[in-house]
Motif scaffolding. Structure first.
Motif, PDB file in Angstrom:
ATOM      1  N   ARG A   1       0.840  -1.209   0.000  1.00 57.03           N
ATOM      2  CA  ARG A   1       0.000   0.000   0.000  1.00 57.03           C
ATOM      3  C   ARG A   1       0.880   1.266   0.000  1.00 57.03           C
ATOM      4  NH1 ARG A   1      -5.292   0.032   1.475  1.00 57.03           N
ATOM      5  NH2 ARG A   1      -5.020  -1.977   2.486  1.00 57.03           N
ATOM      6  N   ALA A   2       1.933   1.216   0.805  1.00 52.80           N
ATOM      7  CA  ALA A   2       2.853   2.362   0.838  1.00 52.80           C
ATOM      8  C   ALA A   2       3.514   2.562  -0.519  1.00 52.80           C
ATOM      9  CB  ALA A   2       3.912   2.143   1.915  1.00 52.80           C
ATOM     10  N   ALA A   3       3.867   1.446  -1.153  1.00 56.81           N
ATOM     11  CA  ALA A   3       4.514   1.541  -2.474  1.00 56.81           C
ATOM     12  C   ALA A   3       3.541   2.103  -3.506  1.00 56.81           C
ATOM     13  CB  ALA A   3       5.017   0.174  -2.903  1.00 56.81           C
ATOM     14  N   LEU A   4       2.281   1.665  -3.424  1.00 52.95           N
ATOM     15  CA  LEU A   4       1.273   2.142  -4.379  1.00 52.95           C
ATOM     16  C   LEU A   4       1.043   3.648  -4.202  1.00 52.95           C
ATOM     17  CD1 LEU A   4      -1.872   0.273  -5.465  1.00 52.95           C
ATOM     18  CD2 LEU A   4      -2.113   2.651  -4.818  1.00 52.95           C
ATOM     19  N   LEU A   5       0.903   4.059  -2.946  1.00 54.32           N
ATOM     20  CA  LEU A   5       0.666   5.487  -2.685  1.00 54.32           C
ATOM     21  C   LEU A   5       1.876   6.316  -3.102  1.00 54.32           C
ATOM     22  CD1 LEU A   5      -1.115   5.248   0.772  1.00 54.32           C
ATOM     23  CD2 LEU A   5      -2.140   5.862  -1.419  1.00 54.32           C
ATOM     24  N   GLU A   6       3.041   5.757  -2.893  1.00 55.67           N
ATOM     25  CA  GLU A   6       4.270   6.459  -3.274  1.00 55.67           C
ATOM     26  C   GLU A   6       4.310   6.682  -4.778  1.00 55.67           C
ATOM     27  OE1 GLU A   6       6.320   7.211  -0.720  1.00 55.67           O
ATOM     28  OE2 GLU A   6       7.352   8.456  -2.185  1.00 55.67           O
ATOM     29  N   CYS A   7       3.894   5.638  -5.484  1.00 54.15           N
ATOM     30  CA  CYS A   7       3.888   5.707  -6.950  1.00 54.15           C
ATOM     31  C   CYS A   7       2.857   6.747  -7.411  1.00 54.15           C
ATOM     32  CB  CYS A   7       3.540   4.323  -7.468  1.00 54.15           C
ATOM     33  SG  CYS A   7       4.166   4.004  -9.074  1.00 54.15           S
ATOM     34  N   ALA A   8       1.685   6.714  -6.774  1.00 56.40           N
ATOM     35  CA  ALA A   8       0.622   7.652  -7.162  1.00 56.40           C
ATOM     36  C   ALA A   8       1.016   9.087  -6.822  1.00 56.40           C
ATOM     37  CB  ALA A   8      -0.666   7.280  -6.443  1.00 56.40           C
ATOM     38  N   ALA A   9       1.817   9.232  -5.769  1.00 59.06           N
ATOM     39  CA  ALA A   9       2.208  10.580  -5.341  1.00 59.06           C
ATOM     40  C   ALA A   9       3.063  11.292  -6.378  1.00 59.06           C
ATOM     41  CB  ALA A   9       2.952  10.503  -4.012  1.00 59.06           C
ATOM     42  N   ALA A  10       3.601  10.535  -7.324  1.00 60.75           N
ATOM     43  CA  ALA A  10       4.390  11.166  -8.390  1.00 60.75           C
ATOM     44  C   ALA A  10       3.494  11.964  -9.332  1.00 60.75           C
ATOM     45  CB  ALA A  10       5.154  10.099  -9.165  1.00 60.75           C
ATOM     46  N   PHE A  11       2.159  11.708  -9.289  1.00 64.43           N
ATOM     47  CA  PHE A  11       1.238  12.385 -10.200  1.00 64.43           C
ATOM     48  C   PHE A  11       0.443  13.491  -9.512  1.00 64.43           C
ATOM     49  CE2 PHE A  11       2.287   8.470 -12.185  1.00 64.43           C
ATOM     50  CZ  PHE A  11       2.313   8.756 -13.536  1.00 64.43           C
ATOM     51  N   SER A  12       0.234  13.303  -8.220  1.00 66.30           N
ATOM     52  CA  SER A  12      -0.475  14.352  -7.481  1.00 66.30           C
ATOM     53  C   SER A  12      -0.158  14.227  -5.996  1.00 66.30           C
ATOM     54  CB  SER A  12      -1.988  14.230  -7.700  1.00 66.30           C
ATOM     55  OG  SER A  12      -2.652  15.138  -6.838  1.00 66.30           O
ATOM     56  N   PRO A  13       0.107  15.329  -5.357  1.00 68.04           N
ATOM     57  CA  PRO A  13       0.375  15.239  -3.921  1.00 68.04           C
ATOM     58  C   PRO A  13      -0.897  15.077  -3.095  1.00 68.04           C
ATOM     59  CG  PRO A  13       0.559  17.505  -4.645  1.00 68.04           C
ATOM     60  CD  PRO A  13       0.259  16.700  -5.863  1.00 68.04           C
ATOM     61  N   ARG A  14      -2.067  15.357  -3.714  1.00 65.08           N
ATOM     62  CA  ARG A  14      -3.338  15.279  -2.979  1.00 65.08           C
ATOM     63  C   ARG A  14      -3.991  13.935  -3.268  1.00 65.08           C
ATOM     64  NH1 ARG A  14      -6.361  19.487  -1.267  1.00 65.08           N
ATOM     65  NH2 ARG A  14      -8.158  18.956  -2.549  1.00 65.08           N
ATOM     66  N   ILE A  15      -3.933  13.055  -2.282  1.00 61.65           N
ATOM     67  CA  ILE A  15      -4.463  11.694  -2.449  1.00 61.65           C
ATOM     68  C   ILE A  15      -5.350  11.378  -1.257  1.00 61.65           C
ATOM     69  CG2 ILE A  15      -3.880   9.245  -2.670  1.00 61.65           C
ATOM     70  CD1 ILE A  15      -1.146  10.110  -3.724  1.00 61.65           C
ATOM     71  N   GLU A  16      -6.520  10.825  -1.541  1.00 61.40           N
ATOM     72  CA  GLU A  16      -7.382  10.357  -0.451  1.00 61.40           C
ATOM     73  C   GLU A  16      -7.458   8.840  -0.518  1.00 61.40           C
ATOM     74  OE1 GLU A  16     -11.094  12.381   0.128  1.00 61.40           O
ATOM     75  OE2 GLU A  16     -12.001  10.627   1.097  1.00 61.40           O
ATOM     76  N   ASP A  17      -7.273   8.215   0.621  1.00 61.06           N
ATOM     77  CA  ASP A  17      -7.335   6.760   0.674  1.00 61.06           C
ATOM     78  C   ASP A  17      -8.790   6.348   0.830  1.00 61.06           C
ATOM     79  OD1 ASP A  17      -6.809   4.128   0.865  1.00 61.06           O
ATOM     80  OD2 ASP A  17      -5.723   4.206   2.766  1.00 61.06           O
ATOM     81  N   ALA A  18      -9.301   5.575  -0.117  1.00 63.97           N
ATOM     82  CA  ALA A  18     -10.705   5.140  -0.065  1.00 63.97           C
ATOM     83  C   ALA A  18     -10.782   3.622  -0.042  1.00 63.97           C
ATOM     84  CB  ALA A  18     -11.456   5.707  -1.275  1.00 63.97           C
TER      85      ALA A  18
END
Lengths: 498, 260
Positions: free
Chosen positions: A84-101
């Motif tokens: 999960r941390a790796a996935l969020l880290e990867c997604a963070a490269a596209f936007s710093p604003r992420i909500e976990d759903a």
């Protein structure tokens, strides 16, 4: 025109994905993940091959075992947290604003990508690139992009690949989704089933006032979700930046190659995540859980922070070859400390120096040949004790030119260990000494020079040194350092002048 | 143009399709050297020990081999470079190295160890530390970047060191050339044979004392047994043998204010 734009990322069967992400050796293998305590374990996730083979969610272990060719693994919360941390880290490269759903066995996050068109291009391009990046990190995901948060979230859970919902077409895009995707209670779901409402399109077509009159204010929210008009207060999460990977082996692993195979993939992930933040890996800690409950820890410290996978893997291989785990490995946790990438100003007239990363590998190899404590730079200790020095790690540090020494000095060649000799004295001066093989006739002796210290401690010394010129029977001459240990009265040949 | 020059040009033109510049001396190659820091030895070697080649410093114990090598390493480390000391017998004395002026931070010391065996000592066990030293030298040459690598076989028996295959020395020579390192081999005799670019033979001359009560230093002699790259010799003549040796001296670390 709405400026809001959300990309929802949905990773289905996340327990299975988290376990298989680092296990290249299980690619193509049908795998099902069991949760719960034995004997009440049930299948909670599986990969596509297992589903094709006939496995289904909720099966007991016995039922799953009856399906041939399906490998059963235990659910691992640590592996899921790392993934999960790796996935969020990867997604963070596209936007710093992420909500976990996320919920249940799925992992979902929604990115606020409003205003990123000039950076990444159209919504289709963003979604495509995001999916590509996640695929490279080992995740199979579906992505939906919409101007409405919930529309994107609901669509991503149902879609395969990438889906982009145009503004104003949310209701149409969600119309075919089952009402169950709203997460209704059993009672409400039963009511809708009695009414014949199966899809969100049918729910959206119901009149709002009558619906609220029968099911309460919650029905207004459900209808809004079905229409794609529900409002949502975005709650971006502050993703904790922790470089940690975990892999749990279903059977204890003994072969080094297998460990390095998995370790290489983990290093890859850590290095990629660090590089995404313009950082490098300053140290990598390996924590092996061994069969029998023991633990084996190693720390790999390159001379300079790096993200070079091959280099880190080589260091790991050499370190594990020198310090192998003493039992089969059940699980491996890899954590890393991030550091800033090395910046070296090269110069045309700078002296020739070894490349730090190559020196690291070379020193690891030298230690494997000569021994851990026998390679490095000597550091003299602030003591009057003879031969007081310690070994420290060798580091390539650019040094400035310095002035030379005072002149040409005689050097000693130490005998390690010092050879005990029998000495014949003339008066108080050595006249002849014998080392067990040869006899030496002393022609000149200079001394004694006495030194002592640490009389209050165990490591005390009290010695008498003689500089001796001697001649062997074959006529060869030597100049040596004879030392009398006044504690035990033994003479030793400590060194030769050369 | 003289007749001789005209004749030479005519012959060269006639042969140029087979031998370009047949009668013109080959271009002189300037070989870089590292000064040892001992004036007499540098004068003997016309600059110092060659870079990118193997140099051997031979002689019996107490002949000044280690002092000479440490002096070379001290010069390199003070120039900001890094050096390596591959110690087959674990004989280096760090205090002596520091007294010789070596910056110890920039010295990588590899202390090989004798393989402990029980019962009969086999040739393999006897060669264990030499084998370690050779493997370490191989690795250091492959890593590159070390200005000088000293392979200290000074305490190794000649019959053991002679077991080192010539192919190993040949490989070291090639690697030293690629890495631009000055490889110095300390030994009781010359082992590298044709792979060595320079061979120095050291011998003790006499001890210097102060008032007969303190050992002040030693006088040594060094003789040039081989020098492949003589800076002034390309296209010229070999220097006369009478200039092939020189005396030098070293003092104890306790003697202050002296220069060698």
């Amino acid at each position: 025109m709405s400026t809001e734009l959300y990309a929802a990322v949905h990773a289905a069967e996340f327990p299975a994905q988290a376990l298989l992400r680092l296990r290249g050796d299980l690619a193509g293998q049908a795998v099902a993940v069991l949760e719960g305590r034995a004997p009440l374990e049930r299948v909670c996730a599986m990969n596509r091959a297992a589903r094709t083979a006939g496995a289904a969610l909720g099966m007991t272990r016995l039922e799953a075992e009856a399906v041939g060719g399906v490998l059963l693994l235990a659910r691992s919360s640590e592996a899921e947290a790392g993934a999960r941390a790796a996935l969020l880290e990867c997604a963070a490269a596209f936007s710093p604003r992420i909500e976990d759903a996320s919920g249940g066995t799925e992992c979902m996050c929604v990115l606020d990508i409003g205003g990123t068109e000039r950076l990444f291009g159209s919504p289709e391009t963003v979604a495509g690139r995001l999916r590509g990046a996640l695929l490279a990190a080992g995740f199979r995901v579906s992505i939906a992009v919409s101007g409405n948060f919930d529309a994107a979230r609901l669509k991503s859970a149902a879609a395969r690949g990438v889906a982009v919902i145009a503004v104003g077409e949310e209701a149409q895009a969600l119309a075919r989704l089952p009402v169950g995707s709203l997460g209704l209670t059993e009672e409400v779901a039963e009511t809708f089933a009695l009414w014949g409402i199966r899809t969100l399109g049918e729910l959206a077509a119901l009149p709002e006032v009558e619906l609220v009159a029968r099911l309460g204010q919650a029905a207004r929210v459900w209808r809004g979700l079905a229409l794609g008009t529900a409002s949502h207060a975005f709650q971006p999460m502050e993703a904790e930046f922790a470089l940690k990977e975990f892999c749990d082996f279903e059977t204890p692993v003994e072969e080094m190659e297998s460990l390095l195979f998995v370790g290489g993939r983990m290093v890859d992930c850590l290095a990629g995540r660090a590089a995404g933040r313009a950082l490098s890996l300053a140290s990598v800690s390996l924590h092996f859980e061994l069969a029998g409950g023991r633990v084996h820890r190693r720390v790999i410290r390159p001379a300079l922070p790096t993200v070079d996978r091959k280099f880190l893997l080589k260091l790991m291989q050499l370190d594990l070859a020198a310090h192998p785990p003493q039992a089969a490995v059940k699980a491996l946790t890899m954590t890393a400390v991030a550091g800033y990438a090395n910046k070296v100003q090269l110069g045309l007239f700078a002296p020739q120096m070894p490349e730090p990363s190559r020196v690291d590998v070379t020193i690891a190899r030298l230690k494997a040949i000569a021994g851990e404590e026998r390679v490095g730079s000597p550091v003299l200790e602030d003591s009057h004790r003879p031969v007081a020095f310690r070994m420290e790690g060798f580091q390539v540090v650019p040094a400035r030119e310095e002035a030379g020494g005072e002149g040409i000095r005689m050097a000693l060649r130490r005998l390690r260990p010092a050879a005990a000799v029998r000495v014949v004295l003339r008066g108080e001066t050595p006249a002849i000494f014998h080392d067990g093989l040869r006899s030496y006739a002393v022609t000149e002796a200079f001394g004694p020079w006495r030194s002592s210290g640490h009389w209050w401690a165990l490591g005390n010394w009290d010695a008498e040194e003689w500089d001796v010129l001697a001649e062997m029977q074959d006529g060869a001459r030597v100049a040596c350092l004879l030392v009398l240990d006044r504690g035990d009265g033994i003479w030793r040949l400590e060194a030769l002048y050369d | 143009m003289t007749n001789a020059s005209a004749l030479r040009r005519e012959i060269e033109h006639a042969l140029e399709h087979r031998f370009p510049a047949a009668l013109t001396p080959a271009q002189k190659t300037i070989h870089e050297t590292y000064a040892t820091g001992i004036a007499a030895v540098d004068a003997l070697l016309e600059g110092g020990l060659p870079v990118g080649a193997i140099s051997e410093v031979t002689g019996p114990e107490c002949s000044g081999r280690t002092s000479l090598a440490l002096s070379l390493v001290a010069g390199r480390t003070h120039g900001g470079q890094v050096c390596a000391w591959v110690d087959a017998e674990d004989a280096l004395d760090p205090e002596s190295a520091a007294a010789c002026g070596v910056s110890l931070r920039q010295l990588l010391w590899v202390r090989c160890r004798r393989v402990a065996g029980t019962g009969k000592v086999t040739a393999k066990a006897r060669m264990g530390h030499v084998d370690q030293a050779l493997r370490a030298t191989d690795l250091l040459l492959a890593a590159g970047g070390f200005a000088a690598i000293v392979l200290d076989l000074g305490g190794t028996a000649v019959e053991d060191a002679r077991r080192i295959p010539l192919a190993t020395w040949f490989r070291f020579r090639q690697a030293a050339d690629r890495a631009r390192s000055c490889v110095v081999v300390l030994g009781r005799a010359s082992y590298a044979q044709s792979s060595a670019a320079a061979v120095l033979k050291c011998a003790p001359l006499r001890a210097q004392t102060a008032g007969g009560t303190v050992l002040r230093g030693f006088e040594y002699s060094v003789a040039r047994e081989r020098q492949r790259f003589v800076p002034g010799a390309a296209g010229g003549r070999k220097p006369p043998a009478s200039t092939w040796n020189a005396p030098w001296s070293a003092t104890g670390a306790w003697v202050r204010g002296e220069r060698g």
